[in-house]
Write a protein that holds these residues in place. Sequence first.
Motif, short mmCIF file in Angstrom:
data_model
loop_
_atom_site.label_atom_id
_atom_site.label_comp_id
_atom_site.label_asym_id
_atom_site.label_seq_id
_atom_site.Cartn_x
_atom_site.Cartn_y
_atom_site.Cartn_z
N LEU A 75 -1.02 4.72 -0.54
CA LEU A 75 -2.04 4.83 -1.59
C LEU A 75 -3.28 5.52 -1.04
O LEU A 75 -3.61 5.38 0.14
CB LEU A 75 -2.44 3.43 -2.09
N ASP A 76 -3.98 6.22 -1.92
CA ASP A 76 -5.22 6.89 -1.52
C ASP A 76 -6.26 5.87 -1.06
O ASP A 76 -7.19 6.19 -0.33
CB ASP A 76 -5.80 7.68 -2.69
N GLU A 77 -6.10 4.63 -1.52
CA GLU A 77 -7.07 3.56 -1.22
C GLU A 77 -7.06 3.15 0.26
O GLU A 77 -7.95 2.45 0.71
CB GLU A 77 -6.78 2.33 -2.07
N VAL A 78 -6.03 3.57 1.00
CA VAL A 78 -5.96 3.20 2.43
C VAL A 78 -7.03 3.98 3.20
O VAL A 78 -7.09 5.20 3.11
CB VAL A 78 -4.55 3.48 3.00
N ILE A 110 0.83 -1.22 0.00
CA ILE A 110 0.00 0.00 0.00
C ILE A 110 0.86 1.27 0.00
O ILE A 110 0.39 2.35 0.30
CB ILE A 110 -0.99 0.02 1.19
N THR A 111 2.16 1.09 -0.33
CA THR A 111 3.05 2.25 -0.42
C THR A 111 3.22 2.64 -1.89
O THR A 111 3.56 1.79 -2.71
CB THR A 111 4.42 1.93 0.22
N LYS A 112 2.92 3.90 -2.19
CA LYS A 112 2.92 4.36 -3.59
C LYS A 112 4.18 3.96 -4.35
O LYS A 112 4.11 3.50 -5.49
CB LYS A 112 2.80 5.90 -3.62
N LYS A 113 5.34 4.16 -3.74
CA LYS A 113 6.60 3.92 -4.45
C LYS A 113 6.94 2.44 -4.59
O LYS A 113 7.82 2.08 -5.35
CB LYS A 113 7.74 4.63 -3.73
N LYS A 114 6.26 1.59 -3.83
CA LYS A 114 6.64 0.18 -3.83
C LYS A 114 5.64 -0.74 -4.55
O LYS A 114 6.03 -1.80 -5.04
CB LYS A 114 6.77 -0.32 -2.37
N VAL A 115 4.39 -0.33 -4.58
CA VAL A 115 3.34 -1.24 -5.03
C VAL A 115 3.57 -1.83 -6.43
O VAL A 115 3.26 -3.00 -6.68
CB VAL A 115 1.94 -0.58 -4.92
N ASP A 116 4.14 -1.05 -7.32
CA ASP A 116 4.37 -1.57 -8.68
C ASP A 116 5.70 -2.29 -8.82
O ASP A 116 6.06 -2.75 -9.90
CB ASP A 116 4.29 -0.42 -9.70
N LYS A 117 6.45 -2.33 -7.73
CA LYS A 117 7.79 -2.94 -7.80
C LYS A 117 7.95 -4.12 -6.86
O LYS A 117 9.07 -4.43 -6.44
CB LYS A 117 8.84 -1.87 -7.47
N VAL A 125 -13.78 -3.40 0.06
CA VAL A 125 -12.79 -3.91 1.02
C VAL A 125 -12.13 -2.71 1.71
O VAL A 125 -11.84 -1.71 1.07
CB VAL A 125 -11.70 -4.75 0.30
N LYS A 126 -11.91 -2.84 3.03
CA LYS A 126 -11.27 -1.75 3.77
C LYS A 126 -9.80 -2.05 3.98
O LYS A 126 -9.43 -3.17 4.34
CB LYS A 126 -11.96 -1.56 5.12
N PHE A 127 -8.96 -1.05 3.73
CA PHE A 127 -7.50 -1.19 3.89
C PHE A 127 -7.04 -0.37 5.08
O PHE A 127 -7.39 0.80 5.22
CB PHE A 127 -6.78 -0.66 2.65
N TYR A 128 -6.20 -0.99 5.94
CA TYR A 128 -5.66 -0.25 7.09
C TYR A 128 -4.14 -0.37 7.11
O TYR A 128 -3.58 -1.44 6.87
CB TYR A 128 -6.21 -0.82 8.40
N ALA A 129 -3.49 0.73 7.43
CA ALA A 129 -2.04 0.73 7.61
C ALA A 129 -1.76 0.65 9.10
O ALA A 129 -2.51 1.18 9.92
CB ALA A 129 -1.46 2.01 7.03
N CYS A 130 -0.67 -0.06 9.41
CA CYS A 130 -0.29 -0.24 10.81
C CYS A 130 0.46 0.99 11.31
O CYS A 130 1.50 1.37 10.76
CB CYS A 130 0.58 -1.48 10.91
#
Lengths: 157, 78
Positions: free
Chosen positions: A132-135, A50-57, A112-117
């Motif tokens: 991500l904005d989806e969080v 859910i991290t913008k810079k990592k999700v596609d990598k 679906v709900k997304f939560y960051a720790c």
Amino acid sequence: MGDEEKKKICIIVSKGTLDMAYPPLILASVAAALDWEAHIFFTFWGMDIITKKKVDKLKISAVGNPNIPMPNILAVLPGMDGMVTGMMKKTLNKVGFPPIRELIKECKENGVKFYACEPTMKAFGLSREDLLDEVDDIIGAATFLEMAADANVTLFI
Amino acid sequence: MSEVKADIVVDARGKMCPYPVLETKKALKKAQSGQVIEVIANDQGAKKDIPVLVEKTGNELIKVDEKENEIRFYIKVK
């Protein structure tokens, strides 16, 4: 839906490799499609999803991975993770698996709900803008436990 | 019931789990009561997953056709 009570799934995602990103997203999106309440709590390396810079990598590791037909002595060489990841993505694509970002979109469209720790964000030096904005929210363990207390399915991935 | 006429067709051929389910769900959301949705899939997992989705969302599976590897589901929207 009938008079059946709404089912609920709560998943903890602690790993951020490509192979560990698919199962929770697939399960949660299908659960939501079945009208279940679905929650995913991302923690530790799972936060990469859910991290913008990592999700596609997101990558898979060639080292110590018995499913990769390559001896470890070669797998440790630079560039091997990238090569193995490329091969994996090609295979997934060929059999009709969507990219991770598309699955995230599907999850959100189905509710679906997304939560960051929260503590992981501190440990990794992440801010809301990195995610991500989806969080949906940034929460701690107590909040997740309360959420999961009456779930029908709880998984740790 | 040899011929069923579909109002909406969902072509999920070439797509794996979870796509046949998710695309069927999308169609169910858009469809109006009484309409028939035809879902075409060749993912063998869909054979069991689509009937579960249809049942759990309170709709009716009126017909399933399987030819070679292609499965056609006909769903009546409640």
